[in-house]
Scaffold this motif. Structure first.
Motif, PDB file in Angstrom:
ATOM      1  N   PRO A  76       6.532   8.956   1.682  1.00 13.21           N
ATOM      2  CA  PRO A  76       6.980   7.584   1.093  1.00 13.21           C
ATOM      3  C   PRO A  76       6.081   6.399   1.719  1.00 13.21           C
ATOM      4  O   PRO A  76       5.710   5.496   1.056  1.00 13.21           O
ATOM      5  CB  PRO A  76       8.503   7.335   1.475  1.00 13.21           C
ATOM      6  N   GLN A  77       5.779   6.571   3.064  1.00 12.67           N
ATOM      7  CA  GLN A  77       5.118   5.404   3.561  1.00 12.67           C
ATOM      8  C   GLN A  77       3.821   5.535   3.195  1.00 12.67           C
ATOM      9  O   GLN A  77       3.177   4.438   2.684  1.00 12.67           O
ATOM     10  CB  GLN A  77       5.168   5.439   5.111  1.00 12.67           C
ATOM     11  N   VAL A  78       3.137   6.578   3.007  1.00 12.95           N
ATOM     12  CA  VAL A  78       1.891   6.994   2.410  1.00 12.95           C
ATOM     13  C   VAL A  78       1.771   5.959   0.811  1.00 12.95           C
ATOM     14  O   VAL A  78       0.856   5.481   0.571  1.00 12.95           O
ATOM     15  CB  VAL A  78       1.517   8.249   2.412  1.00 12.95           C
ATOM     16  N   ALA A  79       2.922   6.612  -0.106  1.00 17.16           N
ATOM     17  CA  ALA A  79       2.749   6.003  -1.185  1.00 17.16           C
ATOM     18  C   ALA A  79       2.850   4.550  -1.177  1.00 17.16           C
ATOM     19  O   ALA A  79       2.151   3.724  -2.135  1.00 17.16           O
ATOM     20  CB  ALA A  79       4.158   6.395  -1.780  1.00 17.16           C
ATOM     21  N   PHE A  80       3.751   3.759  -0.469  1.00 18.45           N
ATOM     22  CA  PHE A  80       3.793   2.413  -0.380  1.00 18.45           C
ATOM     23  C   PHE A  80       2.590   1.604   0.181  1.00 18.45           C
ATOM     24  O   PHE A  80       2.311   0.414   0.152  1.00 18.45           O
ATOM     25  CB  PHE A  80       4.980   1.963   0.138  1.00 18.45           C
ATOM     26  N   GLN A  81       1.677   2.561   1.161  1.00 21.52           N
ATOM     27  CA  GLN A  81       0.670   1.849   1.550  1.00 21.52           C
ATOM     28  C   GLN A  81      -0.656   2.078   0.825  1.00 21.52           C
ATOM     29  O   GLN A  81      -1.725   1.439   0.976  1.00 21.52           O
ATOM     30  CB  GLN A  81       0.186   2.608   2.944  1.00 21.52           C
ATOM     31  N   ILE A  82      -0.667   2.771  -0.293  1.00 21.54           N
ATOM     32  CA  ILE A  82      -1.696   3.182  -1.122  1.00 21.54           C
ATOM     33  C   ILE A  82      -2.402   1.799  -1.940  1.00 21.54           C
ATOM     34  O   ILE A  82      -3.495   1.391  -1.827  1.00 21.54           O
ATOM     35  CB  ILE A  82      -1.487   4.068  -2.360  1.00 21.54           C
ATOM     36  N   PRO A  83      -1.596   0.821  -2.498  1.00 19.95           N
ATOM     37  CA  PRO A  83      -2.090  -0.214  -3.278  1.00 19.95           C
ATOM     38  C   PRO A  83      -2.912  -0.903  -2.225  1.00 19.95           C
ATOM     39  O   PRO A  83      -4.068  -1.419  -2.757  1.00 19.95           O
ATOM     40  CB  PRO A  83      -0.921  -0.870  -3.923  1.00 19.95           C
ATOM     41  N   MET A  84      -2.577  -1.588  -1.311  1.00 19.69           N
ATOM     42  CA  MET A  84      -3.094  -2.380  -0.378  1.00 19.69           C
ATOM     43  C   MET A  84      -4.369  -1.982  -0.025  1.00 19.69           C
ATOM     44  O   MET A  84      -5.559  -2.185   0.234  1.00 19.69           O
ATOM     45  CB  MET A  84      -2.231  -3.071   0.752  1.00 19.69           C
ATOM     46  N   LYS A 124      -7.128   1.004 -12.111  1.00 23.94           N
ATOM     47  CA  LYS A 124      -7.224   0.198 -10.998  1.00 23.94           C
ATOM     48  C   LYS A 124      -5.814  -0.826 -10.864  1.00 23.94           C
ATOM     49  O   LYS A 124      -5.291  -0.973  -9.865  1.00 23.94           O
ATOM     50  CB  LYS A 124      -8.495  -0.695 -10.862  1.00 23.94           C
ATOM     51  N   ASN A 125      -5.787  -1.434 -12.159  1.00 22.23           N
ATOM     52  CA  ASN A 125      -4.517  -2.275 -12.328  1.00 22.23           C
ATOM     53  C   ASN A 125      -3.155  -1.641 -12.206  1.00 22.23           C
ATOM     54  O   ASN A 125      -2.484  -2.147 -11.489  1.00 22.23           O
ATOM     55  CB  ASN A 125      -4.486  -2.969 -13.688  1.00 22.23           C
ATOM     56  N   TYR A 126      -3.282  -0.379 -12.664  1.00 17.22           N
ATOM     57  CA  TYR A 126      -2.144   0.237 -12.321  1.00 17.22           C
ATOM     58  C   TYR A 126      -1.766   0.544 -10.760  1.00 17.22           C
ATOM     59  O   TYR A 126      -0.546   0.447 -10.206  1.00 17.22           O
ATOM     60  CB  TYR A 126      -2.055   1.932 -13.076  1.00 17.22           C
ATOM     61  N   PHE A 127      -2.861   0.947  -9.962  1.00 18.77           N
ATOM     62  CA  PHE A 127      -2.829   0.903  -8.477  1.00 18.77           C
ATOM     63  C   PHE A 127      -2.067  -0.467  -8.166  1.00 18.77           C
ATOM     64  O   PHE A 127      -1.298  -0.509  -7.086  1.00 18.77           O
ATOM     65  CB  PHE A 127      -3.939   1.084  -7.935  1.00 18.77           C
ATOM     66  N   MET A 128      -2.717  -1.684  -8.408  1.00 21.49           N
ATOM     67  CA  MET A 128      -2.433  -2.868  -8.076  1.00 21.49           C
ATOM     68  C   MET A 128      -0.860  -3.121  -8.156  1.00 21.49           C
ATOM     69  O   MET A 128      -0.353  -4.160  -7.722  1.00 21.49           O
ATOM     70  CB  MET A 128      -3.241  -3.930  -8.579  1.00 21.49           C
ATOM     71  N   LEU A 129      -0.490  -2.460  -9.328  1.00 21.97           N
ATOM     72  CA  LEU A 129       1.067  -3.130  -9.638  1.00 21.97           C
ATOM     73  C   LEU A 129       1.925  -2.615  -8.611  1.00 21.97           C
ATOM     74  O   LEU A 129       3.041  -3.098  -8.476  1.00 21.97           O
ATOM     75  CB  LEU A 129       1.588  -2.154 -10.844  1.00 21.97           C
ATOM     76  N   GLY A 130       1.666  -1.630  -7.706  1.00 25.88           N
ATOM     77  CA  GLY A 130       2.402  -1.353  -6.632  1.00 25.88           C
ATOM     78  C   GLY A 130       2.515  -2.151  -5.550  1.00 25.88           C
ATOM     79  O   GLY A 130       3.570  -2.094  -4.722  1.00 25.88           O
ATOM     80  N   LEU A 131       1.732  -3.033  -5.659  1.00 28.18           N
ATOM     81  CA  LEU A 131       1.912  -4.289  -4.658  1.00 28.18           C
ATOM     82  C   LEU A 131       3.221  -5.239  -5.067  1.00 28.18           C
ATOM     83  O   LEU A 131       3.609  -6.107  -4.049  1.00 28.18           O
ATOM     84  CB  LEU A 131       0.870  -5.345  -4.532  1.00 28.18           C
ATOM     85  N   LEU A 132       3.746  -5.027  -6.093  1.00 28.54           N
ATOM     86  CA  LEU A 132       4.853  -5.830  -6.914  1.00 28.54           C
ATOM     87  C   LEU A 132       6.244  -5.004  -6.313  1.00 28.54           C
ATOM     88  O   LEU A 132       7.204  -5.925  -6.770  1.00 28.54           O
ATOM     89  CB  LEU A 132       4.950  -6.227  -8.007  1.00 28.54           C
ATOM     90  N   PHE A 133       6.252  -4.092  -5.692  1.00 32.99           N
ATOM     91  CA  PHE A 133       7.286  -3.228  -5.556  1.00 32.99           C
ATOM     92  C   PHE A 133       7.726  -2.811  -4.026  1.00 32.99           C
ATOM     93  O   PHE A 133       7.002  -2.008  -3.720  1.00 32.99           O
ATOM     94  CB  PHE A 133       7.236  -1.903  -6.450  1.00 32.99           C
TER      95      PHE A 133
END
Length: 282
Positions: A150-158, A113-122
């Motif tokens: 790529p859009q899917v990848a960057f929308q996954i964390p939120m 879960k925390n790994y997923f949330m790291l995506g919010l930082l990038f």
């Protein structure tokens, strides 16, 4: 004392309403300038940029909608295709990931879960060079999937964050009832979790859709052929081709804004319902 409280309450309302009115004008004036400017000839726009058109010049919108000027319909189709693909793939991936992180007990769940949330930082801009090289190596330049994936990848964390918070607050008794009826985790997800989570799923879909619709940087990076241009790129391209025809440019901008405005008006209740129904809990 009661009169004093009423006076303070009245003063607060006056301040709130004044602020809302000023904010409304800040939002509405550019919309007014765009739509009304598109109804003017170039001469009318230069002599009276703020006033109403006299007479209205409808040819700007007619030329764009009939395709005699610009490629509005093609850009609109591209935006719809990219946005729909992004929303569908994001929801499929994120619903399953959020369900696993919220309802399935396994070792390392919090770490994942925390790994997923790291995506919010990038943000996207940080990864633009390696992303471009990866898209190029996969031969996805001038390909819709070069933008969608790529859009899917960057929308996954939120999206996972929103969905997981909602899934956590579905009562355990419902899961036990599904288990008694012979449903496993997948059956519980399909028959109980998804129907109960319609507000937050709709909210997530709208957020992803708006992000995809307004994305300019990634399509600019991936699409080199005009036939693939989305609406933001179509606006840029049209402005370059008709730099002196500001009435046409404003008409194109107005038509490009219209789908987003309709989307916000029709989906506002879903966004509010989702965010107030537990989306920010957990």
């Amino acid at each position: 004392m009661k009169k004093k409280n009423l006076s303070i309450s009245f003063s607060r309302r006056v301040v709130q309403y004044t602020f809302c009115i000023i904010l409304s004008f800040i939002v509405l004036i550019p919309l007014y300038m765009g739509f009304v400017g598109g109804l003017k000839s170039n001469g009318q726009l230069l002599t009276d940029p703020v006033g109403l058109p006299n007479p209205p010049y409808y040819n700007n919108y007619i030329d764009l909608l009939t395709g005699s000027v610009g490629t509005f319909w093609r850009s609109l189709f591209n935006s719809i295709l990219v946005a729909a693909g992004t929303v569908i793939l994001t929801l499929i991936v994120c619903v399953m990931a959020a369900f696993a992180l919220a309802r399935v007990q396994f070792r390392g769940r919090e770490i994942i879960k925390n790994y997923f949330m790291l995506g919010l930082l990038f943000p996207l801009a940080v990864a633009i060079l390696p992303l471009y090289l990866q898209v190029k190596n996969l031969k996805l330049l001038d390909n819709y999937f070069g933008v969608i994936l790529p859009q899917v990848a960057f929308q996954i964390p939120m999206t996972v964050l929103l969905l997981r918070g909602f899934f956590l607050h579905i009562p355990k008794d419902l899961e036990d009832a599904c288990s008694i009826d012979g449903y496993g985790p997948l059956g519980f997800l399909i028959n109980m979790v998804i129907p109960l989570s319609t507000p937050i799923i709709a909210t997530s879909a709208v957020i992803v859709l708006v992000a995809s619709w307004n994305n300019f940087f990634l399509p600019l990076l991936v699409f080199n052929t005009e036939a693939y241009y989305t609406l933001p790129m179509g606006v840029m391209n049209f402005q370059g081709q008709h730099a002196s025809d500001w009435n046409l440019i404003l008409a194109y901008l107005s038509l490009a804004m219209l789908p987003a405005l309709i989307l916000f008006v029709t989906s506002q209740k879903y966004i509010v319902a989702g965010l107030t129904g537990g989306a920010i809990k957990g």
